[in-house]
Design a protein around this motif. Structure first.
Motif, PDB file in Angstrom:
ATOM      1  N   GLN A  99       0.614  -1.374   0.175  1.00 19.78           N
ATOM      2  CA  GLN A  99      -0.111  -0.048  -0.100  1.00 19.78           C
ATOM      3  C   GLN A  99       0.848   1.146   0.067  1.00 19.78           C
ATOM      4  O   GLN A  99       1.771   1.365   0.867  1.00 19.78           O
ATOM      5  CB  GLN A  99      -0.965   0.110   1.371  1.00 19.78           C
ATOM      6  N   VAL A 100       0.452   2.182  -0.907  1.00 23.28           N
ATOM      7  CA  VAL A 100       1.359   3.319  -0.912  1.00 23.28           C
ATOM      8  C   VAL A 100       0.258   4.534  -0.947  1.00 23.28           C
ATOM      9  O   VAL A 100      -0.534   4.759  -1.467  1.00 23.28           O
ATOM     10  CB  VAL A 100       2.251   3.672  -2.200  1.00 23.28           C
ATOM     11  N   LEU A 101       0.476   5.310   0.233  1.00 22.26           N
ATOM     12  CA  LEU A 101      -0.288   6.580   0.096  1.00 22.26           C
ATOM     13  C   LEU A 101       0.187   7.746  -0.425  1.00 22.26           C
ATOM     14  O   LEU A 101       1.373   8.024  -0.117  1.00 22.26           O
ATOM     15  CB  LEU A 101      -0.567   7.033   1.575  1.00 22.26           C
ATOM     16  N   LEU A 102      -0.325   8.536  -1.128  1.00 15.95           N
ATOM     17  CA  LEU A 102       0.259   9.616  -1.906  1.00 15.95           C
ATOM     18  C   LEU A 102      -0.191  10.972  -1.477  1.00 15.95           C
ATOM     19  O   LEU A 102      -1.763  11.015  -1.397  1.00 15.95           O
ATOM     20  CB  LEU A 102       0.174   9.685  -3.248  1.00 15.95           C
ATOM     21  N   VAL A 103       0.297  11.901  -1.343  1.00 17.60           N
ATOM     22  CA  VAL A 103      -0.164  13.403  -0.822  1.00 17.60           C
ATOM     23  C   VAL A 103       0.597  14.491  -1.612  1.00 17.60           C
ATOM     24  O   VAL A 103       1.824  14.574  -1.638  1.00 17.60           O
ATOM     25  CB  VAL A 103      -0.216  13.719   0.670  1.00 17.60           C
ATOM     26  N   GLU A 104      -0.276  15.219  -2.487  1.00 15.11           N
ATOM     27  CA  GLU A 104       0.172  16.217  -3.293  1.00 15.11           C
ATOM     28  C   GLU A 104       0.171  17.671  -2.527  1.00 15.11           C
ATOM     29  O   GLU A 104      -0.678  17.808  -1.650  1.00 15.11           O
ATOM     30  CB  GLU A 104      -0.584  16.330  -4.600  1.00 15.11           C
ATOM     31  N   SER A 105       0.918  18.536  -2.754  1.00 17.42           N
ATOM     32  CA  SER A 105       0.873  19.555  -2.228  1.00 17.42           C
ATOM     33  C   SER A 105       1.799  20.638  -3.342  1.00 17.42           C
ATOM     34  O   SER A 105       2.435  20.144  -4.267  1.00 17.42           O
ATOM     35  CB  SER A 105       1.758  19.960  -0.923  1.00 17.42           C
ATOM     36  N   GLY A 106       1.548  21.824  -2.921  1.00 15.72           N
ATOM     37  CA  GLY A 106       2.263  22.931  -3.818  1.00 15.72           C
ATOM     38  C   GLY A 106       1.344  23.801  -4.986  1.00 15.72           C
ATOM     39  O   GLY A 106       1.825  24.835  -5.506  1.00 15.72           O
ATOM     40  N   GLY A 107       0.129  23.377  -4.764  1.00  9.79           N
ATOM     41  CA  GLY A 107      -0.587  24.193  -5.771  1.00  9.79           C
ATOM     42  C   GLY A 107      -1.121  25.484  -5.444  1.00  9.79           C
ATOM     43  O   GLY A 107      -0.792  25.733  -4.313  1.00  9.79           O
ATOM     44  N   GLY A 108      -1.786  26.130  -6.303  1.00 11.89           N
ATOM     45  CA  GLY A 108      -2.162  27.509  -5.904  1.00 11.89           C
ATOM     46  C   GLY A 108      -2.544  28.297  -7.125  1.00 11.89           C
ATOM     47  O   GLY A 108      -2.766  27.794  -8.261  1.00 11.89           O
ATOM     48  N   LEU A 109      -2.532  29.734  -6.977  1.00 12.78           N
ATOM     49  CA  LEU A 109      -2.859  30.578  -8.100  1.00 12.78           C
ATOM     50  C   LEU A 109      -1.614  31.161  -8.359  1.00 12.78           C
ATOM     51  O   LEU A 109      -0.750  31.762  -7.496  1.00 12.78           O
ATOM     52  CB  LEU A 109      -3.876  31.500  -7.521  1.00 12.78           C
ATOM     53  N   VAL A 110      -1.457  31.188  -9.794  1.00  5.79           N
ATOM     54  CA  VAL A 110      -0.358  31.872 -10.279  1.00  5.79           C
ATOM     55  C   VAL A 110      -0.512  32.462 -11.523  1.00  5.79           C
ATOM     56  O   VAL A 110      -1.517  32.174 -12.303  1.00  5.79           O
ATOM     57  CB  VAL A 110       0.731  30.912 -10.414  1.00  5.79           C
ATOM     58  N   GLN A 111       0.191  33.758 -11.935  1.00  4.77           N
ATOM     59  CA  GLN A 111      -0.093  34.418 -13.272  1.00  4.77           C
ATOM     60  C   GLN A 111       0.409  33.740 -14.446  1.00  4.77           C
ATOM     61  O   GLN A 111       1.394  32.796 -14.399  1.00  4.77           O
ATOM     62  CB  GLN A 111       0.299  35.720 -13.095  1.00  4.77           C
ATOM     63  N   ALA A 112       0.019  33.687 -15.603  1.00  8.48           N
ATOM     64  CA  ALA A 112       0.476  33.369 -16.542  1.00  8.48           C
ATOM     65  C   ALA A 112       2.143  33.487 -16.802  1.00  8.48           C
ATOM     66  O   ALA A 112       2.356  34.922 -16.606  1.00  8.48           O
ATOM     67  CB  ALA A 112      -0.037  33.640 -17.869  1.00  8.48           C
ATOM     68  N   GLY A 113       2.896  32.707 -17.235  1.00 10.55           N
ATOM     69  CA  GLY A 113       4.224  33.008 -17.389  1.00 10.55           C
ATOM     70  C   GLY A 113       4.942  32.511 -16.008  1.00 10.55           C
ATOM     71  O   GLY A 113       6.233  32.544 -15.945  1.00 10.55           O
ATOM     72  N   GLY A 114       4.305  32.402 -14.970  1.00  6.52           N
ATOM     73  CA  GLY A 114       4.868  32.055 -13.729  1.00  6.52           C
ATOM     74  C   GLY A 114       5.212  30.674 -13.478  1.00  6.52           C
ATOM     75  O   GLY A 114       5.300  29.715 -14.426  1.00  6.52           O
ATOM     76  N   SER A 115       5.845  30.338 -12.145  1.00  2.94           N
ATOM     77  CA  SER A 115       6.071  29.029 -11.861  1.00  2.94           C
ATOM     78  C   SER A 115       5.629  28.600 -10.719  1.00  2.94           C
ATOM     79  O   SER A 115       5.032  29.193  -9.596  1.00  2.94           O
ATOM     80  CB  SER A 115       7.737  28.883 -11.689  1.00  2.94           C
ATOM     81  N   LEU A 116       5.402  27.196 -10.562  1.00  6.62           N
ATOM     82  CA  LEU A 116       5.185  26.308  -9.393  1.00  6.62           C
ATOM     83  C   LEU A 116       5.896  25.083  -9.266  1.00  6.62           C
ATOM     84  O   LEU A 116       6.088  24.739 -10.069  1.00  6.62           O
ATOM     85  CB  LEU A 116       3.480  26.303  -9.312  1.00  6.62           C
ATOM     86  N   ARG A 117       5.960  24.625  -8.082  1.00  9.75           N
ATOM     87  CA  ARG A 117       6.502  23.431  -7.882  1.00  9.75           C
ATOM     88  C   ARG A 117       5.635  22.539  -7.210  1.00  9.75           C
ATOM     89  O   ARG A 117       5.457  22.900  -5.918  1.00  9.75           O
ATOM     90  CB  ARG A 117       8.068  23.342  -7.238  1.00  9.75           C
ATOM     91  N   LEU A 118       5.138  21.267  -7.477  1.00 11.63           N
ATOM     92  CA  LEU A 118       4.134  20.501  -6.768  1.00 11.63           C
ATOM     93  C   LEU A 118       5.021  19.336  -6.321  1.00 11.63           C
ATOM     94  O   LEU A 118       6.348  19.144  -7.036  1.00 11.63           O
ATOM     95  CB  LEU A 118       3.415  19.893  -7.768  1.00 11.63           C
ATOM     96  N   SER A 119       4.659  19.006  -5.115  1.00  7.53           N
ATOM     97  CA  SER A 119       5.282  17.753  -4.524  1.00  7.53           C
ATOM     98  C   SER A 119       4.313  16.799  -4.369  1.00  7.53           C
ATOM     99  O   SER A 119       3.171  16.883  -4.158  1.00  7.53           O
ATOM    100  CB  SER A 119       5.776  18.251  -3.144  1.00  7.53           C
ATOM    101  N   CYS A 120       4.880  15.468  -4.349  1.00 10.78           N
ATOM    102  CA  CYS A 120       4.154  14.235  -4.084  1.00 10.78           C
ATOM    103  C   CYS A 120       4.813  13.561  -3.031  1.00 10.78           C
ATOM    104  O   CYS A 120       5.895  12.891  -3.395  1.00 10.78           O
ATOM    105  CB  CYS A 120       4.017  13.417  -5.531  1.00 10.78           C
ATOM    106  N   ALA A 121       4.192  13.690  -1.663  1.00  8.73           N
ATOM    107  CA  ALA A 121       5.060  12.697  -0.721  1.00  8.73           C
ATOM    108  C   ALA A 121       4.326  11.519  -0.539  1.00  8.73           C
ATOM    109  O   ALA A 121       3.252  11.232  -0.430  1.00  8.73           O
ATOM    110  CB  ALA A 121       4.792  13.766   0.534  1.00  8.73           C
ATOM    111  N   ALA A 122       5.092  10.278  -0.524  1.00  8.91           N
ATOM    112  CA  ALA A 122       4.664   8.983  -0.446  1.00  8.91           C
ATOM    113  C   ALA A 122       4.826   8.454   0.955  1.00  8.91           C
ATOM    114  O   ALA A 122       5.961   8.579   1.306  1.00  8.91           O
ATOM    115  CB  ALA A 122       5.315   8.210  -1.622  1.00  8.91           C
ATOM    116  N   SER A 123       4.105   7.646   1.206  1.00  9.70           N
ATOM    117  CA  SER A 123       4.347   6.784   2.400  1.00  9.70           C
ATOM    118  C   SER A 123       5.027   5.489   1.982  1.00  9.70           C
ATOM    119  O   SER A 123       4.997   5.147   0.844  1.00  9.70           O
ATOM    120  CB  SER A 123       3.223   6.510   3.434  1.00  9.70           C
TER     121      SER A 123
END
Length: 124
Positions: A1-25
């Protein structure tokens, strides 16, 4: 069994950047291929990127190639996707998924474990 939790989303203007994370057990995370998928309102879930268990092999959808970079740190049981030059059409809920094995895959049906998703909204 693997549990996955995403984070890092949000609101950003076009041309901007985000980094998403996926943490696993789980201590065997390093044996799993991990993929990122996304689903925009009214659209089907689509493949974004995937990375092999070792991290040596990556594969991207044409729509994000050159803008997104997937990576992983198996010592932290975490997979990342760095998203640069974001466009309005990148707006979606982003999910990470895992499958036990060697081969990377862009097919969502081949992934066994899924996170709950994180919202990414790109504004003009």
């Amino acid at each position: 069994q693997v549990l996955l939790v995403e984070s890092g989303g949000g609101l950003v203007q076009a041309g901007g950047s985000l980094r998403l994370s996926c943490a696993a057990s789980g201590r065997t995370f390093s044996y799993y291929v991990v993929g990122w998928f996304r689903q925009a309102p009214g659209k089907e879930r689509e493949f974004v990127a995937t990375i092999s268990a070792s991290g040596l092999l990556t594969y991207y959808a044409d729509s994000v190639k050159g803008r997104f970079t997937i990576s992983r740190d198996n010592t932290k049981n975490t997979v990342y996707v760095q998203m640069n030059s974001l466009k309005l059409e990148d707006t979606a809920i982003y999910y990470c998924a895992a499958r036990h094995g060697i081969s990377v895959s862009s097919a969502s049906r081949e992934y066994d474990y899924w996170g709950q998703g994180t919202q990414v909204t790109v504004s003009s």
